[in-house]
Design a protein around this motif. Sequence first.
Motif, mmCIF file in Angstrom:
data_model
loop_
_atom_site.group_PDB
_atom_site.id
_atom_site.type_symbol
_atom_site.label_atom_id
_atom_site.label_comp_id
_atom_site.label_asym_id
_atom_site.label_seq_id
_atom_site.Cartn_x
_atom_site.Cartn_y
_atom_site.Cartn_z
ATOM 1 N N GLY A 138 0.797 -1.217 0.000
ATOM 2 C CA GLY A 138 0.000 0.000 0.000
ATOM 3 C C GLY A 138 0.831 1.270 0.000
ATOM 4 N N SER A 139 0.238 2.337 -0.489
ATOM 5 C CA SER A 139 0.866 3.659 -0.428
ATOM 6 C C SER A 139 -0.235 4.702 -0.278
ATOM 7 C CB SER A 139 1.694 3.940 -1.681
ATOM 8 O OG SER A 139 0.876 3.984 -2.836
ATOM 9 N N ILE A 140 0.151 5.844 0.269
ATOM 10 C CA ILE A 140 -0.802 6.939 0.466
ATOM 11 C C ILE A 140 -0.053 8.250 0.301
ATOM 12 C CG2 ILE A 140 -0.456 6.839 2.981
ATOM 13 C CD1 ILE A 140 -3.303 7.885 3.328
ATOM 14 N N ASN A 141 -0.644 9.184 -0.433
ATOM 15 C CA ASN A 141 -0.040 10.503 -0.599
ATOM 16 C C ASN A 141 -0.113 11.295 0.700
ATOM 17 O OD1 ASN A 141 0.296 9.865 -3.278
ATOM 18 N ND2 ASN A 141 -0.779 11.657 -4.064
ATOM 19 N N ASN A 142 0.867 12.157 0.880
ATOM 20 C CA ASN A 142 0.780 13.119 1.973
ATOM 21 C C ASN A 142 -0.447 13.993 1.745
ATOM 22 O OD1 ASN A 142 1.124 15.426 3.668
ATOM 23 N ND2 ASN A 142 3.306 14.974 3.788
ATOM 24 N N PRO A 143 -1.333 14.103 2.720
ATOM 25 C CA PRO A 143 -2.571 14.881 2.508
ATOM 26 C C PRO A 143 -2.325 16.364 2.265
ATOM 27 C CG PRO A 143 -2.341 14.221 4.808
ATOM 28 C CD PRO A 143 -1.291 13.477 4.041
ATOM 29 N N GLU A 144 -1.104 16.851 2.494
ATOM 30 C CA GLU A 144 -0.803 18.254 2.228
ATOM 31 C C GLU A 144 -0.480 18.509 0.757
ATOM 32 O OE1 GLU A 144 2.336 19.203 4.927
ATOM 33 O OE2 GLU A 144 0.972 19.600 6.598
ATOM 34 N N THR A 145 -0.310 17.429 -0.029
ATOM 35 C CA THR A 145 0.005 17.591 -1.442
ATOM 36 C C THR A 145 -1.259 17.967 -2.223
ATOM 37 O OG1 THR A 145 -0.308 15.219 -1.871
ATOM 38 C CG2 THR A 145 1.913 15.953 -1.334
ATOM 39 N N SER A 146 -1.102 18.068 -3.536
ATOM 40 C CA SER A 146 -2.176 18.629 -4.364
ATOM 41 C C SER A 146 -3.351 17.677 -4.570
ATOM 42 C CB SER A 146 -1.614 19.030 -5.730
ATOM 43 O OG SER A 146 -1.055 17.908 -6.395
ATOM 44 N N ARG A 147 -3.174 16.392 -4.280
ATOM 45 C CA ARG A 147 -4.281 15.469 -4.512
ATOM 46 C C ARG A 147 -4.268 14.364 -3.468
ATOM 47 N NH1 ARG A 147 -2.642 10.896 -7.836
ATOM 48 N NH2 ARG A 147 -0.391 10.929 -8.136
ATOM 49 N N TYR A 148 -5.439 13.795 -3.231
ATOM 50 C CA TYR A 148 -5.575 12.680 -2.298
ATOM 51 C C TYR A 148 -5.507 11.371 -3.084
ATOM 52 C CZ TYR A 148 -7.436 16.328 0.781
ATOM 53 O OH TYR A 148 -7.603 17.464 1.531
ATOM 54 N N HIS A 149 -4.735 10.415 -2.591
ATOM 55 C CA HIS A 149 -4.628 9.131 -3.296
ATOM 56 C C HIS A 149 -4.114 8.060 -2.344
ATOM 57 C CE1 HIS A 149 -4.190 6.541 -6.858
ATOM 58 N NE2 HIS A 149 -3.087 6.096 -6.279
ATOM 59 N N MET A 215 -7.744 21.692 7.457
ATOM 60 C CA MET A 215 -6.996 22.937 7.286
ATOM 61 C C MET A 215 -6.817 23.257 5.808
ATOM 62 S SD MET A 215 -6.471 24.337 10.148
ATOM 63 C CE MET A 215 -5.281 25.562 9.597
ATOM 64 N N ARG A 216 -6.525 22.221 5.022
ATOM 65 C CA ARG A 216 -6.331 22.434 3.580
ATOM 66 C C ARG A 216 -7.631 22.890 2.925
ATOM 67 N NH1 ARG A 216 -4.777 17.603 -0.641
ATOM 68 N NH2 ARG A 216 -5.502 18.649 -2.507
ATOM 69 N N ASP A 217 -8.726 22.233 3.267
ATOM 70 C CA ASP A 217 -10.018 22.623 2.700
ATOM 71 C C ASP A 217 -10.400 24.039 3.119
ATOM 72 O OD1 ASP A 217 -10.130 20.167 1.527
ATOM 73 O OD2 ASP A 217 -11.648 19.328 2.871
ATOM 74 N N MET A 218 -10.046 24.392 4.360
ATOM 75 C CA MET A 218 -10.348 25.736 4.845
ATOM 76 C C MET A 218 -9.537 26.772 4.057
ATOM 77 S SD MET A 218 -10.161 27.131 8.775
ATOM 78 C CE MET A 218 -11.145 25.725 9.305
ATOM 79 N N ARG A 219 -8.245 26.471 3.836
ATOM 80 C CA ARG A 219 -7.416 27.383 3.039
ATOM 81 C C ARG A 219 -7.973 27.533 1.631
ATOM 82 N NH1 ARG A 219 -2.941 24.683 5.429
ATOM 83 N NH2 ARG A 219 -2.686 23.445 3.521
ATOM 84 N N ASN A 220 -8.389 26.398 1.046
ATOM 85 C CA ASN A 220 -8.959 26.450 -0.301
ATOM 86 C C ASN A 220 -10.233 27.296 -0.342
ATOM 87 O OD1 ASN A 220 -6.915 24.839 -1.269
ATOM 88 N ND2 ASN A 220 -8.092 22.940 -1.164
ATOM 89 N N SER A 221 -11.063 27.156 0.705
ATOM 90 C CA SER A 221 -12.298 27.944 0.767
ATOM 91 C C SER A 221 -11.990 29.433 0.881
ATOM 92 C CB SER A 221 -13.150 27.501 1.965
ATOM 93 O OG SER A 221 -13.588 26.174 1.811
ATOM 94 N N VAL A 222 -11.000 29.770 1.725
ATOM 95 C CA VAL A 222 -10.603 31.168 1.875
ATOM 96 C C VAL A 222 -10.069 31.707 0.548
ATOM 97 C CG1 VAL A 222 -8.943 32.722 2.979
ATOM 98 C CG2 VAL A 222 -10.149 31.014 4.350
ATOM 99 N N ASN A 223 -9.231 30.896 -0.117
ATOM 100 C CA ASN A 223 -8.678 31.331 -1.404
ATOM 101 C C ASN A 223 -9.774 31.557 -2.437
ATOM 102 O OD1 ASN A 223 -6.050 31.291 -0.475
ATOM 103 N ND2 ASN A 223 -5.654 29.199 -1.166
ATOM 104 N N ARG A 224 -10.769 30.642 -2.442
ATOM 105 C CA ARG A 224 -11.874 30.813 -3.386
ATOM 106 C C ARG A 224 -12.650 32.104 -3.101
ATOM 107 N NH1 ARG A 224 -12.309 25.111 -2.945
ATOM 108 N NH2 ARG A 224 -13.825 25.298 -1.250
#
Length: 314
Positions: A138-149, A215-224
């Motif tokens: 298994g592998s998982i991306n760092n959730p701070e990167t640009s995409r979830y996987h 936190m990432r979603d919140m930043r994205n919402s603020v940016n939007r």
Amino acid sequence: MASFASQVKKELTQLEVHPEHAKAELSALIRMNGTLTIVNHQLGLDVQTENPAIARRLYSLMKQLYEYDAKLIVRRKMKLKKNNQYVVRLSRGVKPMLQDLEILDPMGLSINTAVADKILSEPQRMRSYLRGAFLAGGSINNPETSRYHLEIYSLYENHNEGILQMMNHFDLNARTVPRRSGMIVYLKEAEKISDFLNVIGATSAMLKFEDIRIMRDMRNSVNRLVNCETANMSKTVDAAQKQIESINYLQSHGGLDKLPQRLQDIAEARVANPEVSLTELGKLVAGGPISKSGVNHRLRKINELADQARGISA
């Protein structure tokens, strides 16, 4: 700094589980990373990993469940950026252990690459098998990167189907796709990845993942919101600029005093306050306040008159 995937795997290797559930985890680790050998006419088993915590986990599970003393071999890599290889080697008791784990058939003649039915029929065993499968492939991306996987690699199609079935038993909306002479089951949705971490027992990693995701979603919402506000401000400035150009054109081609009083008032207010919104302008106009729609209607009329004047003069 350790990757997020290695942090998840380290947490998983420290979990204590019931022996029956530990068998499901061990069977996944062996089925996915194990190689059978023949040494001195005896069946041997090598299970290979680049993660020392997983190697220790393998060793302790074999000791706990079957009281076998395996050997832990470290193969050091001389090339740069190449991790050491850890091999857990078992030289005795291999056949009965693999038969008990349903990796070998009862006669010991063929390898079963599919997930055993007794695992697929019991949720707690499924959780443990998925934990072992994630540790093994298994592998998982760092959730701070640009995409979830998140993904789990399988060499065999029927094994891949079993992992897919187990993941979707927990409503994870998992999907599968061919990859490098094998198959992967993968998750793309942040909520489902978080649920999967909870399913396999990586509670601390799940909480960290959720913190970062929120936190990432919140930043994205603020940016939007900022981008939207910036776009609206830009539109307001552009519209005001056009209105002032129209007013200046009318002033220089016959004067504003020929306009109805309500248009003269709004024209004077706009020239005096070029930066304000329509709502604010409605509060500043002589004889006001007037509504935003009223301001917009009058300014639009001025634009139309200026366009008509330009057409006549042209």
